[in-house]
Design an enzyme around this catalytic site. Structure first.
Site, PDB file in Angstrom:
ATOM      1  N   ASP A 289       0.836  -1.201   0.000  1.00 30.20           N
ATOM      2  CA  ASP A 289       0.000   0.000   0.000  1.00 30.20           C
ATOM      3  C   ASP A 289       0.871   1.251   0.000  1.00 30.20           C
ATOM      4  O   ASP A 289       2.063   1.185   0.314  1.00 30.20           O
ATOM      5  CB  ASP A 289      -1.007   0.017   1.168  1.00 30.20           C
ATOM      6  CG  ASP A 289      -0.419  -0.478   2.482  1.00 30.20           C
ATOM      7  OD1 ASP A 289       0.815  -0.483   2.631  1.00 30.20           O
ATOM      8  OD2 ASP A 289      -1.201  -0.853   3.368  1.00 30.20           O
TER       9      ASP A 289
ATOM     10  N   ASN B 201      -8.409  -1.672  13.335  1.00 27.21           N
ATOM     11  CA  ASN B 201      -9.830  -1.765  12.961  1.00 27.21           C
ATOM     12  C   ASN B 201     -10.098  -3.000  12.100  1.00 27.21           C
ATOM     13  O   ASN B 201     -11.150  -3.112  11.485  1.00 27.21           O
ATOM     14  CB  ASN B 201     -10.253  -0.497  12.203  1.00 27.21           C
ATOM     15  CG  ASN B 201      -9.412  -0.283  10.943  1.00 27.21           C
ATOM     16  OD1 ASN B 201      -8.476  -1.039  10.669  1.00 27.21           O
ATOM     17  ND2 ASN B 201      -9.735   0.746  10.181  1.00 27.21           N
TER      18      ASN B 201
ATOM     19  N   GLU C 247      -9.994  -0.921   4.288  1.00 33.19           N
ATOM     20  CA  GLU C 247     -10.646  -0.437   5.499  1.00 33.19           C
ATOM     21  C   GLU C 247     -12.050  -1.030   5.615  1.00 33.19           C
ATOM     22  O   GLU C 247     -12.680  -1.342   4.601  1.00 33.19           O
ATOM     23  CB  GLU C 247     -10.780   1.091   5.423  1.00 33.19           C
ATOM     24  CG  GLU C 247      -9.448   1.835   5.312  1.00 33.19           C
ATOM     25  CD  GLU C 247      -8.776   2.037   6.650  1.00 33.19           C
ATOM     26  OE1 GLU C 247      -8.733   1.093   7.457  1.00 33.19           O
ATOM     27  OE2 GLU C 247      -8.278   3.144   6.884  1.00 33.19           O
TER      28      GLU C 247
ATOM     29  N   HIS D  86      -8.292  -3.858   9.414  1.00 36.56           N
ATOM     30  CA  HIS D  86      -7.908  -3.723   8.003  1.00 36.56           C
ATOM     31  C   HIS D  86      -6.735  -4.639   7.652  1.00 36.56           C
ATOM     32  O   HIS D  86      -5.928  -5.004   8.501  1.00 36.56           O
ATOM     33  CB  HIS D  86      -7.635  -2.259   7.618  1.00 36.56           C
ATOM     34  CG  HIS D  86      -6.380  -1.642   8.152  1.00 36.56           C
ATOM     35  ND1 HIS D  86      -6.277  -0.299   8.421  1.00 36.56           N
ATOM     36  CD2 HIS D  86      -5.145  -2.145   8.450  1.00 36.56           C
ATOM     37  CE1 HIS D  86      -5.046  -0.026   8.839  1.00 36.56           C
ATOM     38  NE2 HIS D  86      -4.353  -1.127   8.870  1.00 36.56           N
TER      39      HIS D  86
HETATM   40  C1  F6R Z   1       1.171  -1.638   6.336  1.00 35.28           C
HETATM   41  C2  F6R Z   1      -0.253  -1.963   6.285  1.00 35.28           C
HETATM   42  C3  F6R Z   1      -1.121  -2.022   7.486  1.00 35.28           C
HETATM   43  C4  F6R Z   1      -0.423  -2.517   8.744  1.00 35.28           C
HETATM   44  C5  F6R Z   1      -1.374  -2.477   9.939  1.00 35.28           C
HETATM   45  C6  F6R Z   1      -0.668  -2.842  11.222  1.00 35.28           C
HETATM   46  O1  F6R Z   1       1.736  -1.665   5.031  1.00 35.28           O
HETATM   47  O2  F6R Z   1      -0.749  -2.174   5.236  1.00 35.28           O
HETATM   48  O3  F6R Z   1      -2.236  -2.821   7.186  1.00 35.28           O
HETATM   49  O4  F6R Z   1       0.043  -3.819   8.524  1.00 35.28           O
HETATM   50  O5  F6R Z   1      -1.959  -1.223  10.058  1.00 35.28           O
HETATM   51  O6  F6R Z   1       0.306  -1.865  11.470  1.00 35.28           O
HETATM   52  P1  F6R Z   1       1.351  -2.024  12.658  1.00 35.28           P
HETATM   53  O7  F6R Z   1       2.184  -3.202  12.316  1.00 35.28           O
HETATM   54  O8  F6R Z   1       2.162  -0.767  12.673  1.00 35.28           O
HETATM   55  O9  F6R Z   1       0.569  -2.245  13.901  1.00 35.28           O
END
Ligand code: F6R
Length: 240
Positions: free
Chosen positions: A68, A137, A144, A139
């Site tokens: 992403d 959340n 989302e 995702h």
């Molecule tokens: C990152 C991404 C997000 C994270 C998620 C968890 O490229 O796509 O989906 O994997 O938000 O983030 P952390 O690991 O910082 O808790």
């Protein structure tokens, strides 16, 4: 029967070592594997170990896909997820950055950039491996809630929850309001998914995601229907 295999680890080194081992196992014997990799805080220790422990150049033939990217952020911006992917995974593992399929959040035509990404996934016959983190959340990537399993690679407005969690990465800079994400469709079609979950901040979402109702309101819950998911979760997330 669920295709989900769960390992609960101690926090820190045990989590990172187990994460590195499941990624290494998934790419062992598949030197040209197509792999999409998350940024975020969770997988960083596992990536560092992987780079340290894998024999030199054994990962250099991987076909890496960015998961992403924020819209409107240049690759040299400290917030850039391309930059983070490069520093944490691509460069340490000796992958040639020119072979990576990037998501171009600066493209004039963002929909065309997403189509180009999907075409690259299709051209390689789909992803072999998706290494994902879990959003607070629910995702996956920036799919989302609500996101259904057919959600494609696209631009998404970021939720307040994602903006709040991502603000912690670069507190001095504002979080962009939208991002491109690999679609839930291509992620769920990956032949194997490795989901890494750590920290007490994930305790409220990890059980709904893995054991609760399968629903677009918790996009990660669709992993319950995937035939091959390896989940590594630390005790802080699992037992809090
Ligand atoms: C990152 C991404 C997000 C994270 C998620 C968890 O490229 O796509 O989906 O994997 O938000 O983030 P952390 O690991 O910082 O808790």
């Amino acid at each position: 029967m669920s295709g989900l295999r769960l390992t609960v680890t101690d926090r820190g080194e045990d989590f990172d070592a187990t994460g590195a081992a499941v990624i290494a196992e998934a790419i062992a014997g598949a030197p040209g594997a197509a792999i999409v990799v998350a940024t975020g805080r969770t997988p960083m220790g596992a990536y560092a170990r992987l780079a340290r422990d894998l024999p030199a150049r054994s990962a250099s033939g991987l076909r890496v896909f960015q998961l992403d990217e924020y819209v409107g952020v240049t690759p040299d911006d400290p917030r850039s997820l391309a930059g983070w992917t490069r520093r944490s995974f691509v460069d340490p593992l000796g992958v040639d950055p020119d072979t990576v399929v990037w998501l171009d959040g600066l493209a004039e035509d963002l929909a065309a950039a997403c189509r180009a990404y999907d075409d690259a996934v299709a051209a390689i016959g789909g992803l072999d491996l998706a290494v994902l983190g879990l959003g607070p959340n629910g995702h996956l990537g920036f799919n989302e809630p609500p996101s259904d399993p057919s959600s494609g690679t696209r631009e998404v407005p970021l939720s307040d929850a994602s903006i709040a969690s991502n603000a912690a990465y670069r507190p001095e800079l504002p979080v962009p309001r939208s991002a491109l994400t690999a679609g839930l469709d291509v992620l769920l079609a990956a032949r194997r998914v490795v989901l890494l979950v750590s920290g007490a901040g994930k305790a409220a979402i990890v059980h709904p995601a893995l054991e609760g109702p399968v629903t677009p309101e918790v996009p990660a819950s669709f992993l319950q229907r995937h035939p091959d998911v390896v989940v590594v979760v630390d005790r802080d997330a699992w037992e809090s």
